[in-house]
Each structure stands twice: as structure tokens, then as C-alpha cells.
Motif scaffolding. Structure first.
Motif, PDB file in Angstrom:
ATOM      1  N   GLU A  65      13.268   3.735  -3.225  1.00  0.00           N
ATOM      2  CA  GLU A  65      14.072   4.753  -3.902  1.00  0.00           C
ATOM      3  C   GLU A  65      13.534   6.120  -3.489  1.00  0.00           C
ATOM      4  O   GLU A  65      12.341   6.400  -3.633  1.00  0.00           O
ATOM      5  CB  GLU A  65      13.966   4.601  -5.430  1.00  0.00           C
ATOM      6  N   LEU A  66      14.439   6.974  -2.982  1.00  0.00           N
ATOM      7  CA  LEU A  66      14.024   8.258  -2.396  1.00  0.00           C
ATOM      8  C   LEU A  66      14.708   9.417  -3.096  1.00  0.00           C
ATOM      9  O   LEU A  66      15.837   9.281  -3.572  1.00  0.00           O
ATOM     10  CB  LEU A  66      14.409   8.299  -0.920  1.00  0.00           C
ATOM     11  N   THR A  89      12.724  13.489   8.693  1.00  0.00           N
ATOM     12  CA  THR A  89      12.857  14.054   7.357  1.00  0.00           C
ATOM     13  C   THR A  89      11.730  13.556   6.489  1.00  0.00           C
ATOM     14  O   THR A  89      11.121  12.524   6.757  1.00  0.00           O
ATOM     15  CB  THR A  89      14.242  13.698   6.757  1.00  0.00           C
ATOM     16  N   VAL A  90      11.443  14.330   5.428  1.00  0.00           N
ATOM     17  CA  VAL A  90      10.410  13.916   4.485  1.00  0.00           C
ATOM     18  C   VAL A  90      11.098  13.732   3.137  1.00  0.00           C
ATOM     19  O   VAL A  90      11.976  14.514   2.783  1.00  0.00           O
ATOM     20  CB  VAL A  90       9.256  14.949   4.456  1.00  0.00           C
ATOM     21  N   ALA A  91      10.756  12.662   2.429  1.00  0.00           N
ATOM     22  CA  ALA A  91      11.416  12.403   1.150  1.00  0.00           C
ATOM     23  C   ALA A  91      10.383  11.999   0.117  1.00  0.00           C
ATOM     24  O   ALA A  91       9.322  11.441   0.461  1.00  0.00           O
ATOM     25  CB  ALA A  91      12.455  11.288   1.306  1.00  0.00           C
ATOM     26  N   GLU A  92      10.708  12.274  -1.131  1.00  0.00           N
ATOM     27  CA  GLU A  92       9.847  11.791  -2.209  1.00  0.00           C
ATOM     28  C   GLU A  92      10.093  10.291  -2.385  1.00  0.00           C
ATOM     29  O   GLU A  92      11.244   9.844  -2.394  1.00  0.00           O
ATOM     30  CB  GLU A  92      10.174  12.528  -3.512  1.00  0.00           C
ATOM     31  N   LEU A  93       9.017   9.535  -2.511  1.00  0.00           N
ATOM     32  CA  LEU A  93       9.136   8.088  -2.723  1.00  0.00           C
ATOM     33  C   LEU A  93       9.017   7.841  -4.224  1.00  0.00           C
ATOM     34  O   LEU A  93       7.938   7.931  -4.797  1.00  0.00           O
ATOM     35  CB  LEU A  93       8.019   7.367  -1.952  1.00  0.00           C
ATOM     36  N   GLY A 146       0.805  -1.225   0.000  1.00  0.00           N
ATOM     37  CA  GLY A 146       0.000   0.000   0.000  1.00  0.00           C
ATOM     38  C   GLY A 146       0.837   1.274   0.000  1.00  0.00           C
ATOM     39  O   GLY A 146       0.348   2.359  -0.301  1.00  0.00           O
ATOM     40  N   LEU A 147       2.120   1.155   0.329  1.00  0.00           N
ATOM     41  CA  LEU A 147       2.972   2.358   0.396  1.00  0.00           C
ATOM     42  C   LEU A 147       3.149   2.998  -0.982  1.00  0.00           C
ATOM     43  O   LEU A 147       3.368   4.209  -1.090  1.00  0.00           O
ATOM     44  CB  LEU A 147       4.328   1.997   1.020  1.00  0.00           C
ATOM     45  N   GLU A 148       3.025   2.171  -2.046  1.00  0.00           N
ATOM     46  CA  GLU A 148       3.217   2.712  -3.408  1.00  0.00           C
ATOM     47  C   GLU A 148       2.186   3.782  -3.749  1.00  0.00           C
ATOM     48  O   GLU A 148       2.377   4.567  -4.678  1.00  0.00           O
ATOM     49  CB  GLU A 148       3.192   1.571  -4.448  1.00  0.00           C
ATOM     50  N   GLY A 149       1.103   3.862  -3.002  1.00  0.00           N
ATOM     51  CA  GLY A 149       0.087   4.893  -3.256  1.00  0.00           C
ATOM     52  C   GLY A 149       0.493   6.272  -2.761  1.00  0.00           C
ATOM     53  O   GLY A 149      -0.203   7.250  -3.029  1.00  0.00           O
ATOM     54  N   PHE A 150       1.614   6.372  -2.061  1.00  0.00           N
ATOM     55  CA  PHE A 150       2.021   7.652  -1.481  1.00  0.00           C
ATOM     56  C   PHE A 150       3.229   8.224  -2.221  1.00  0.00           C
ATOM     57  O   PHE A 150       4.164   7.493  -2.540  1.00  0.00           O
ATOM     58  CB  PHE A 150       2.370   7.470  -0.001  1.00  0.00           C
ATOM     59  N   SER A 151       3.181   9.537  -2.473  1.00  0.00           N
ATOM     60  CA  SER A 151       4.300  10.157  -3.191  1.00  0.00           C
ATOM     61  C   SER A 151       5.451  10.512  -2.249  1.00  0.00           C
ATOM     62  O   SER A 151       6.576  10.685  -2.686  1.00  0.00           O
ATOM     63  CB  SER A 151       3.837  11.411  -3.921  1.00  0.00           C
ATOM     64  N   HIS A 152       5.163  10.669  -0.949  1.00  0.00           N
ATOM     65  CA  HIS A 152       6.197  11.094  -0.003  1.00  0.00           C
ATOM     66  C   HIS A 152       6.083  10.280   1.290  1.00  0.00           C
ATOM     67  O   HIS A 152       4.989   9.812   1.635  1.00  0.00           O
ATOM     68  CB  HIS A 152       6.066  12.587   0.321  1.00  0.00           C
ATOM     69  N   VAL A 153       7.219  10.152   1.962  1.00  0.00           N
ATOM     70  CA  VAL A 153       7.225   9.445   3.254  1.00  0.00           C
ATOM     71  C   VAL A 153       7.986  10.260   4.301  1.00  0.00           C
ATOM     72  O   VAL A 153       8.932  10.991   3.978  1.00  0.00           O
ATOM     73  CB  VAL A 153       7.906   8.050   3.151  1.00  0.00           C
ATOM     74  N   TRP A 154       7.557  10.127   5.534  1.00  0.00           N
ATOM     75  CA  TRP A 154       8.344  10.613   6.674  1.00  0.00           C
ATOM     76  C   TRP A 154       9.326   9.521   7.059  1.00  0.00           C
ATOM     77  O   TRP A 154       8.957   8.331   7.057  1.00  0.00           O
ATOM     78  CB  TRP A 154       7.447  10.871   7.887  1.00  0.00           C
ATOM     79  N   LEU A 155      10.516   9.924   7.399  1.00  0.00           N
ATOM     80  CA  LEU A 155      11.497   8.971   7.912  1.00  0.00           C
ATOM     81  C   LEU A 155      11.966   9.455   9.276  1.00  0.00           C
ATOM     82  O   LEU A 155      12.318  10.633   9.444  1.00  0.00           O
ATOM     83  CB  LEU A 155      12.710   8.876   6.978  1.00  0.00           C
ATOM     84  N   LYS A 176       6.737   6.444   7.722  1.00  0.00           N
ATOM     85  CA  LYS A 176       5.290   6.706   7.776  1.00  0.00           C
ATOM     86  C   LYS A 176       4.892   7.438   6.512  1.00  0.00           C
ATOM     87  O   LYS A 176       5.611   8.326   6.061  1.00  0.00           O
ATOM     88  CB  LYS A 176       4.942   7.595   8.988  1.00  0.00           C
ATOM     89  N   PRO A 177       3.744   7.093   5.948  1.00  0.00           N
ATOM     90  CA  PRO A 177       3.304   7.823   4.757  1.00  0.00           C
ATOM     91  C   PRO A 177       3.022   9.289   5.095  1.00  0.00           C
ATOM     92  O   PRO A 177       2.548   9.588   6.186  1.00  0.00           O
ATOM     93  CB  PRO A 177       2.029   7.089   4.342  1.00  0.00           C
ATOM     94  N   TYR A 178       3.339  10.173   4.163  1.00  0.00           N
ATOM     95  CA  TYR A 178       3.085  11.608   4.336  1.00  0.00           C
ATOM     96  C   TYR A 178       1.633  11.893   3.983  1.00  0.00           C
ATOM     97  O   TYR A 178       1.178  11.538   2.887  1.00  0.00           O
ATOM     98  CB  TYR A 178       4.031  12.391   3.415  1.00  0.00           C
ATOM     99  N   LEU A 179       0.916  12.544   4.894  1.00  0.00           N
ATOM    100  CA  LEU A 179      -0.509  12.841   4.684  1.00  0.00           C
ATOM    101  C   LEU A 179      -0.695  14.343   4.537  1.00  0.00           C
ATOM    102  O   LEU A 179      -0.699  15.069   5.542  1.00  0.00           O
ATOM    103  CB  LEU A 179      -1.331  12.365   5.893  1.00  0.00           C
ATOM    104  N   PRO A 180      -0.844  14.842   3.306  1.00  0.00           N
ATOM    105  CA  PRO A 180      -0.918  16.296   3.126  1.00  0.00           C
ATOM    106  C   PRO A 180      -2.021  16.954   3.957  1.00  0.00           C
ATOM    107  O   PRO A 180      -1.814  18.018   4.524  1.00  0.00           O
ATOM    108  CB  PRO A 180      -1.197  16.467   1.629  1.00  0.00           C
TER     109      PRO A 180
END
Ligand code: SAH
Length: 239
Positions: free
Chosen positions: A119-120, A102-106, A49-58, A135-139
Motif C-alpha cells: 500500500e503506497l 519515483t519515491v512513495a510512502e510505504l 524486511g521491507l516493513e522496516g522502511f517508511s519509503h520505497v523507490w520504484l 528498492k528501500p529508500y535510504l535517507p
């Protein structure tokens, strides 16, 4: 009460030393990093399900500075290194618990047997950084554009233009082919931030600066016209 945390993954990044790493994520979007999940978390199920998110918190460990401990106040580089602020008013690496955020583009997720990698892009992480959580980034919940931001209301200005010597241009092309990454843009973005402390910005000093990226030493100097990249020097075998 004590808690014990163990990393769920580790970062491979072009940033091989602290000097020169941007001070927040997103400032250098050309920086590509890979997060590799560690056993027993390296299961396809953990990223379903993570592939549905464009960004993640690390959430990560400042492993490179952890041994230096912490102090109640720090001098943020942003303020020229003079003013002291409370550690909890800053994003300093020297914290009671050496935990970074940090927040990164997935950009992609690769699953190949038990080898699971994310890949970030845009991360501000040192090579080898241990990752405690993803954690997925939730705008709708995480983006607060109206928030007040104390001494750092805006991204720092990218102060200076970056030019490449003929030698550096040629070496960029070679390194791009080797690493399959836009190294020229990466270098432009890193250096236009000017990695020196902000009180030195605008100063032309007669010396050559260097930072380690990938498998080379990036060397540059400051001229009246801006920043000139001198060379991408291969590392000596003993470094
Ligand atoms: N975005 C993070 C980091 C802010 S401090 C946060 O807000 O928590 C930014 C600095 O962290 C960078 O300039 C880099 O030098 C440093 N850094 C990145 N990874 C690190 C690591 N694993 N150990 C120590 N310092 C690190």
C-alpha cells in the motif's frame, strides 16, 4: 548490448489518465496506490524486511507514453512549455529508455497466500504502470537537501484555492465511503497544483476541465476566486 527486463509488479492507482497526475511524487500525498507483485516474484520472501522502511523507490515503465518515442530535447511544463532542454536534464516521460523513477510512502504490506501487495501513498503513477524494481529508500544516502536543482529548485507553488460546489461536496462524501479514501483532500491537492501547463496558470478561461479519477470524471472550472469543483460525474458505460 540489449537487456531484457520484465515487470515484477503492477500499480493500481486512482489516476486513470495522464492529465492531472502531479509531476512528481509527494506533491499529492492523499493519492493511495497499490502495488501487486507478479509471479514468480509474489513470494513473501521477496519483501521480507521491507516493513522496516517508511519509503520505497520504484523504477517503472512509462507505459502510457512509450509508443511516442523520444527526442534529444524536451519542453518542461515547469518552464511554461517554451524553453527546450536536453532530455537528460529533465524528468520527461519521453526518454530513450522509457523508465521512470519515483519515491512513495510505504503504508503497509499485505501478504495473503500468493497475493502480495504494497500500500503506497504519494505516488505519481498512472493506473496499470508496470514496476521493474522496488528498492528501500535510504535517507543517509538518498536525501541530499543541499543539492542544486537547475530549473526546478523548489516544489511548484500550489497556485490557487479549491472550493467545492454543493453537488460536488455531496458526491465526495459518497465516493469516500465507496473507495475508503479521502477523496476530497485528494481532489484539493491535485487541483491546487493546477494541472494546466504553467503558462495558463492564473488565466480564467470559460470552459470546463475534466480528468478521470477512480470511477468518475472530476469536472472543474476556473473563477476569479480560484478553482471550483463542479461535479464528480459517474463514467458513461461506453468510456
Ligand atoms: N517521478 C517520475 C515521473 C516524472 S514525469 C520520474 O521522475 O521519472 C511525471 C508524469 O509522468 C506525470 O505527470 C504523469 O502524467 C506521467 N506518468 C506517470 N505514470 C506514467 C506511465 N505509466 N506512463 C506514462 N506517463 C506516466
Amino acid at each position: 548490448m540489449k537487456y531484457s527486463l520484465s515487470p515484477i509488479g503492477a500499480i493500481t492507482s486512482p489516476y486513470k489518465e495522464k492529465f492531472g497526475i502531479p509531476r512528481q511524487p509527494g506533491l499529492v500525498t492523499a493519492a493511495r496506490a497499490t502495488l501487486t507483485l507478479l509471479p514468480p516474484y509474489n513470494l513473501p520472501e521477496t519483501v521480507r524486511g521491507l516493513e522496516g522502511f517508511s519509503h520505497v523507490w520504484l523504477i517503472f515503465v512509462f507505459h502510457g507514453t512509450q509508443a511516442q518515442g523520444w527526442k534529444p530535447t524536451v519542453r518542461p511544463p515547469r518552464l511554461g512549455g517554451n524553453a527546450r532542454l536536453g532530455v537528460f536534464a529533465t524528468r520527461s516521460t519521453f526518454r530513450p529508455n522509457p523508465i521512470g523513477l519515483t519515491v512513495a510512502e510505504l503504508c503497509g504490506i499485505q501478504v495473503s497466500g500468493s497475493n502480495i501487495t504494497l500500500e503506497l501513498a504519494g505516488a505519481d503513477l498512472l493506473d496499470g504502470t508496470p514496476i521493474l524494481d522496488i528498492k528501500p529508500y535510504l535517507p543517509y544516502a538518498d536525501a541530499l537537501p543541499q543539492a542544486r536543482a537547475g530549473f526546478a529548485p523548489d516544489a511548484p507553488l500550489a497556485p490557487q484555492p479549491v472550493v467545492f460546489s454543493a453537488q460536488a461536496s455531496q458526491q465526495c462524501a459518497q465516493k469516500q465511503a465507496q473507495w475508503q479514501s479521502d477523496i476530497r483532500v485528494l481532489i484539493e491537492q491535485i487541483l491546487s497544483q493546477d494541472p494546466r501547463p504553467s503558462y495558463q496558470h492564473g488565466q480564467v478561461v470559460d470552459r470546463v476541465y475534466a480528468m478521470r479519477l477512480y470511477d468518475f470524471d472530476l469536472r472543474w472550472h476556473y473563477t476569479a476566486a480560484g478553482i471550483e469543483v463542479l461535479e464528480l460525474a459517474d463514467l458513461q458505460p461506453d468510456t
